[in-house]
Design an enzyme around this catalytic site. Structure first.
Site, PDB file in Angstrom:
ATOM      1  N   LYS A 107       6.775 -75.267 -18.968  1.00  0.00           N
ATOM      2  CA  LYS A 107       8.053 -74.837 -18.633  1.00  0.00           C
ATOM      3  C   LYS A 107       8.233 -73.700 -17.625  1.00  0.00           C
ATOM      4  O   LYS A 107       7.202 -72.903 -17.596  1.00  0.00           O
ATOM      5  CB  LYS A 107       8.892 -74.043 -19.986  1.00  0.00           C
ATOM      6  N   SER A 158      18.413 -63.705 -21.190  1.00  0.00           N
ATOM      7  CA  SER A 158      17.738 -63.828 -19.943  1.00  0.00           C
ATOM      8  C   SER A 158      18.297 -64.950 -19.133  1.00  0.00           C
ATOM      9  O   SER A 158      18.385 -64.825 -17.906  1.00  0.00           O
ATOM     10  CB  SER A 158      16.176 -63.933 -20.523  1.00  0.00           C
ATOM     11  N   HIS A 186      16.414 -57.191 -25.205  1.00  0.00           N
ATOM     12  CA  HIS A 186      15.309 -57.074 -25.764  1.00  0.00           C
ATOM     13  C   HIS A 186      14.655 -55.583 -25.969  1.00  0.00           C
ATOM     14  O   HIS A 186      14.029 -55.342 -26.970  1.00  0.00           O
ATOM     15  CB  HIS A 186      14.302 -57.476 -24.548  1.00  0.00           C
ATOM     16  N   ARG A 191      21.814 -61.953 -31.692  1.00  0.00           N
ATOM     17  CA  ARG A 191      22.781 -61.574 -31.097  1.00  0.00           C
ATOM     18  C   ARG A 191      24.295 -61.699 -31.588  1.00  0.00           C
ATOM     19  O   ARG A 191      24.925 -60.786 -31.667  1.00  0.00           O
ATOM     20  CB  ARG A 191      22.687 -62.117 -29.390  1.00  0.00           C
TER      21      ARG A 191
END
Lengths: 162, 162, 162, 162, 162, 162
Positions: free
Chosen positions: D40, D127, D16, D89
């Site tokens: 969530k 993450s 990030h 990514r």
């Protein structure tokens, strides 16, 4: 080369068996290592998955069965394996396998991941398909060995009974 | 395990070198095998590509350099290698590598292909990028070793002069 | 942000036009940069491709047309652009675009590549399809503007006549 | 260009941070926008995720931290951002990013998504890997900054204690 | 050709409708078959999903609506369909669709899966996006028909009220 | 359904044959249509490719062999086919097949493309592999029928003799 082949093996499929039988001759010793993840529900217990593997791999002289929990690289470090074996069923398995291989090497630089291509006729075989088809009463004879098929049916029958 | 790592190596990149240095410790012996394809034009001749490899791999005790023409599986059969090593730069390399691995096993069943993930910081390195950037006068120092960079520059200078 | 949008534009398609019209409002200035590669045969000459672009982009105040040969990063460095704009038609364009974006940043660290998703209804539009369909006498009206369609037809007619 | 970079940031990774530091110079102002999704479960609370970001982004003059709940396009419309920044990514991130970019433009036509390629050496950083490795007691020093690593360890210790 | 088009249809999207309207003329009869999976929570009940389909497909003379539970191949065998129709939204849908098509043929050899490419302008449309956007109060008018949009809004209102 | 299966068939492989034998029962009539592209060099002439197909498909009552040049959609329009059949060997075939299917529908809206998954054990079979392996003297018996294998060997012998 001392290597390990980690996985859930819930249950062992013909795809897993193919990779094990092909990887074993390349290794001095190959350990099939069952992942024990207490927070994840499985069809077979850890002990059952190990017993099935030991039964089905008895013909392979340089293959043994083990289990681990926690980080794969910690287990690889402790056992001093030189390589981790993984199967690629289809090219769509590659992204996650490459990410994990790179992550593992970053944590343990000498930990190499060796990826083998599943045989074409087994490219659609997965443990989750086996469980799903068996639960719906379908045939799993082309996905697992007769021994495993019998274990799966017995397990599902005993679950329904309980 | 006796394995070979086949390729054009036109020229050897840092990506190739990374795979060779990581695969060598897993093998009893690793042969880096230069493909000789008379119908395909290359920047460096077969002899030059082999010389560069021998120079750059001298520090690896169990690695030797060879070449072959024709079918890879014929060469593997003749030399009795147990495995073929291949690098995957990105997941997009997987489709063609899986196809070739399956094709090779169909022609020579015990011929296993072991795929290693390129290091993340080398995932964009390829011989064709090296040649194209060098031809356009760009920097190739982060794609090849200083020795190879010098060879590439000398080769391009002599080609322009002729 | 001063950016450039490099490409062959042989010829300009509705896909290119969509990216240009969407990227322009994000930039202080956007330069559409035609790649001049003397060793690659094109349908339209460099001058023709630039003229078509200038004609078709006249309505965009902060967009100009330029050309370059050699390495893109050298051109970016010389012109001091901050970013390179690229369109992704489909997810299958991503592997090569990621490789080139990483390669360019390695040669010129501040050279960022900004990728925009082509509109879904233009995801199948490419210059090579335009040329191939036109050569076979098919309709290209949904792939290029009427002006470009006329230019393509005229060019193919004059080629056949010669 | 006024842009936002939305995400869960649970926690902020080196991946990030790389995207933020590279996108910021291209923007007049860049807002890092933490998604607040009450349904969530996250490791860090919304307030904690914002605090970590503010601490770690203090050196970037034109970057601020915000949060939103609900639809991203509603937030973009309200704040009048011109673009949404996203990192890719690996090429396997492209399919879902293209789908979401197209969906967002359909709901808010001027809402452009600019995709940047993650640096190659960070292509395996996520993450969820950070959380999983930390929970298993593994090293996360190459995935996050020392500050974030300390926050993650403290959080996991306090969770186990409770 | 007697074929079926299986799916959850929770709810029917413009993407589904496009596939149905294009596949119907190729079939003697096409059955749209709603999957009933009691262990999976859906927004609309099985009866509601069937009613929506019947309402929206009334204009297609050779299309009927049905439902099934359990294995798709068992349903195909029982009903003696010759083919299963599936839509591919993007190339990233292909891996799972190929795996399932192969698995189904292994269980029922004459069960062919015919894959159609979604129209480009519908390549980002999915039922899960419809549900998620609607729950967040966003516009779904470009993803479903007005009739379905009204049903979704009414359903969400009644759920909140309860 | 009247459909066509277009391709180069240079030469017919077991992969092609599998698709034809599986698609034929779904069609009222299936035409295998050999592409004639005068600017592309082939191993077998157009007449030879048609003869091989006619010989090998004689057992399929509702299958005939034809050829076309120019745009596929022009041929489809002229012959009034309802659908084009294509095989997907691996998920990596999907991007180009989706692009072409969309392009063809844009030029001829009722022209549907039906994609079938190659059988897993044939997912690595392609005409170009057949030609390349045969030229290098390798075995092609698992890629083509004995009849085709004999034709390929004879053709290569006569080419070398000339």
């Amino acid at each position: 080369m001392r290597a390990c082949y980690p996985g859930s093996f819930d249950p062992l499929t013909l795809g897993h068996l193919d990779i094990i039988e092909r990887a074993a001759p390349l290794c001095a010793h190959l350990t099939v290592a069952v992942v024990h993840n207490p927070s994840k529900q499985t069809l077979f217990s850890l002990a059952e998955r190990q017993q099935i593997l030991e039964n089905q791999l008895a013909h392979l002289g340089n293959v043994s069965v083990d289990h681990f929990s926690g980080l794969l690289v910690e287990y690889v470090r402790k056992m001093d394996y030189q390589a981790v074996v993984r199967g690629l069923r289809d090219s769509s398995d590659a992204p996650i396998e490459l990410q994990m291989a790179r992550l593992n090497r970053e944590m343990l630089p000498h930990c190499e991941t060796l990826m083998l291509a599943a045989a074409g006729h087994l490219s659609h075989v997965s443990s989750s398909f086996v469980r799903e088809i068996a639960r719906l009463g379908g045939p799993i004879d082309q996905l697992v060995t007769p021994f495993v098929a019998a274990q799966v049916k017995q397990k599902l029958t005993s679950k329904e009974a309980s």
